[in-house]
Motif scaffolding. Structure first.
Motif, PDB file in Angstrom:
ATOM      1  N   GLY A  58       0.747  -2.494   3.994  1.00 41.54           N
ATOM      2  CA  GLY A  58       0.954  -2.257   2.550  1.00 41.54           C
ATOM      3  C   GLY A  58       1.142  -3.146   1.924  1.00 41.54           C
ATOM      4  N   ALA A  60       2.427  -6.215   3.147  1.00 34.11           N
ATOM      5  CA  ALA A  60       3.368  -7.311   3.449  1.00 34.11           C
ATOM      6  C   ALA A  60       2.691  -8.290   4.196  1.00 34.11           C
ATOM      7  CB  ALA A  60       4.201  -6.385   4.291  1.00 34.11           C
ATOM      8  N   ALA A  82       5.215  -2.422  -4.584  1.00 28.67           N
ATOM      9  CA  ALA A  82       5.352  -2.161  -3.214  1.00 28.67           C
ATOM     10  C   ALA A  82       5.952  -3.363  -2.280  1.00 28.67           C
ATOM     11  CB  ALA A  82       3.970  -1.734  -2.582  1.00 28.67           C
ATOM     12  N   THR A  83       5.452  -4.328  -2.143  1.00 31.51           N
ATOM     13  CA  THR A  83       5.943  -5.611  -1.582  1.00 31.51           C
ATOM     14  C   THR A  83       7.149  -6.222  -2.258  1.00 31.51           C
ATOM     15  OG1 THR A  83       4.396  -7.284  -2.537  1.00 31.51           O
ATOM     16  CG2 THR A  83       3.514  -6.174  -0.355  1.00 31.51           C
ATOM     17  N   LEU A  87       8.997  -1.676  -0.421  1.00 36.58           N
ATOM     18  CA  LEU A  87       9.104  -1.934   1.027  1.00 36.58           C
ATOM     19  C   LEU A  87      10.085  -2.343   1.752  1.00 36.58           C
ATOM     20  CD1 LEU A  87       5.359  -3.173   1.700  1.00 36.58           C
ATOM     21  CD2 LEU A  87       6.580  -0.813   2.534  1.00 36.58           C
ATOM     22  N   GLN A  91      11.440  -0.814   5.496  1.00 31.29           N
ATOM     23  CA  GLN A  91      11.283  -1.437   6.860  1.00 31.29           C
ATOM     24  C   GLN A  91      11.962  -2.802   6.721  1.00 31.29           C
ATOM     25  OE1 GLN A  91       7.072  -1.101   6.123  1.00 31.29           O
ATOM     26  NE2 GLN A  91       6.736  -3.092   7.098  1.00 31.29           N
ATOM     27  N   ASN A 146       1.476   2.594   2.815  1.00 34.03           N
ATOM     28  CA  ASN A 146       2.929   2.571   3.099  1.00 34.03           C
ATOM     29  C   ASN A 146       3.677   1.870   1.864  1.00 34.03           C
ATOM     30  OD1 ASN A 146       2.830   4.680   4.846  1.00 34.03           O
ATOM     31  ND2 ASN A 146       2.399   2.843   6.491  1.00 34.03           N
ATOM     32  N   GLY A 147       4.535   2.595   0.994  1.00 33.97           N
ATOM     33  CA  GLY A 147       5.311   1.672   0.147  1.00 33.97           C
ATOM     34  C   GLY A 147       4.599   1.525  -1.103  1.00 33.97           C
ATOM     35  N   LEU A 308       9.163   5.804   6.653  1.00 36.94           N
ATOM     36  CA  LEU A 308       7.667   5.541   7.006  1.00 36.94           C
ATOM     37  C   LEU A 308       7.424   6.315   8.151  1.00 36.94           C
ATOM     38  CD1 LEU A 308       7.463   1.481   6.164  1.00 36.94           C
ATOM     39  CD2 LEU A 308       6.782   3.655   4.590  1.00 36.94           C
TER      40      LEU A 308
END
Length: 309
Positions: A58, A60, A82-83, A87, A91, A146-147, A308
């Protein structure tokens, strides 16, 4: 005295070698457009800048790579919602976006738009929700990873509408859109930049804009508020970040160059065509903006109980 003066002395000769701009998504998405636009302008100005797409997790993986790079201004991260704001609430990461990455500026922001494959027999949010309820588990929503906002807003939509749709994450906006067009997935909260050409050519059908007002490029498409789900308002953003410890004169130089690059008439015209808006706040203003986004998305994730898994 020698050690204290070293960073500033280095900054005065900066840049004396190629600058690497690390993009966390696949070629073709907004992060890639932003990164390549900056690289092009730096090259036109006589500097050397190269773009590296480093996908996975995603975004990261790219963020962690830059966070652990030497703080010398030669490795820049195209950071995004996202990052840097989403996120961390979902996580455990190998980097801390609040302390390991320093903001330069946010180059661009846009809005999401909910689009479906033309095979889906729904032309409005009401019809789409009704169809999803009549066919539980049949519909899938792609995301840019994801994210991503596409993921979080999709989960919000699922929760708010009380429907059973399955999430399919991709490594960027472009591959997600390609599979939507091919019919491998049925819907996507895409970004205006990549969605408008597909909507105009009838490859996908627009359902609603996830913004407070209608888009100039799609005036006939209602907003999520008009469709009865104002909580789905969302929009991705993309900017430049450097490793913590990067000298302030270097950050100031990058900010000045970014302002010149993204205020240039050709980039402004490209942005307008693609539904992007340049923000270009100072590093200090950008830090405050990102902190606000971090809190906002954390609240959304907690309220909707998004994971997630």
């Amino acid at each position: 005295m020698t050690c204290a003066a070293a960073p500033f002395a280095g900054a005065q000769t900066y840049p004396s070698q190629p600058i690497k701009i690390v993009v966390p998504t696949a070629p073709g998405g907004v992060a890639d457009i932003v990164g390549r636009s900056f690289a092009q302008k730096l090259n036109e100005a006589g500097k050397t800048a190269v773009v590296e797409n480093k996908t996975g997790a995603g975004g990261a993986i790219a963020a962690d790579f830059v966070a652990k790079s030497p703080p010398d201004g030669y490795t820049i991260y195209v950071g995004f919602h996202a990052t840097n704001a989403i996120l961390p609430h979902l996580q455990k990461l190998n980097y801390n976006p609040e302390t390991d990455l320093l903001p330069v500026t946010i180059a661009a922001k846009t809005a999401n738009v909910l689009v479906v494959n033309p095979s889906v027999p729904a032309k409005s949010m009401k019809e789409l929700i009704a169809y999803a309820k009549a066919n539980p588990g049949k519909l899938t929503f792609a995301s840019q990873g994801n994210g991503s906002t596409g993921h979080i807003v999709g989960e919000q939509f699922k929760s708010a509408a009380g429907i059973d749709i399955n999430h399919v994450p991709y490594r960027g906006a472009a591959p997600a859109a390609q599979d939507l067009i091919a019919g491998h997935v049925t819907m996507l909260f895409d970004v205006l930049t990549t969605a408008v050409p597909q909507i105009k050519s009838d490859k996908v059908r627009a359902i609603a804009i996830a913004d407070a007002k209608r888009a100039k490029s799609l005036p006939e498409v209602p907003t999520v508020a008009e469709a009865g789900l104002p909580e789905l308002e969302s929009g991705p953003w993309f900017g430049f970040f450097v490793p913590a410890g990067t000298p302030k004169p270097v950050i100031d130089w990058l900010y000045a160059e970014a302002k010149k690059a993204f205020n240039s008439p050709d980039v402004q015209a490209q942005f307008e065509k693609q539904g992007l808006t340049a923000m270009l706040g100072t590093p200090e203003q950008t830090r405050a903006f990102v902190a606000g986004e971090y809190k906002r998305w954390g609240d959304v994730i907690k309220k909707a109980n998004i994971t997630l898994n």
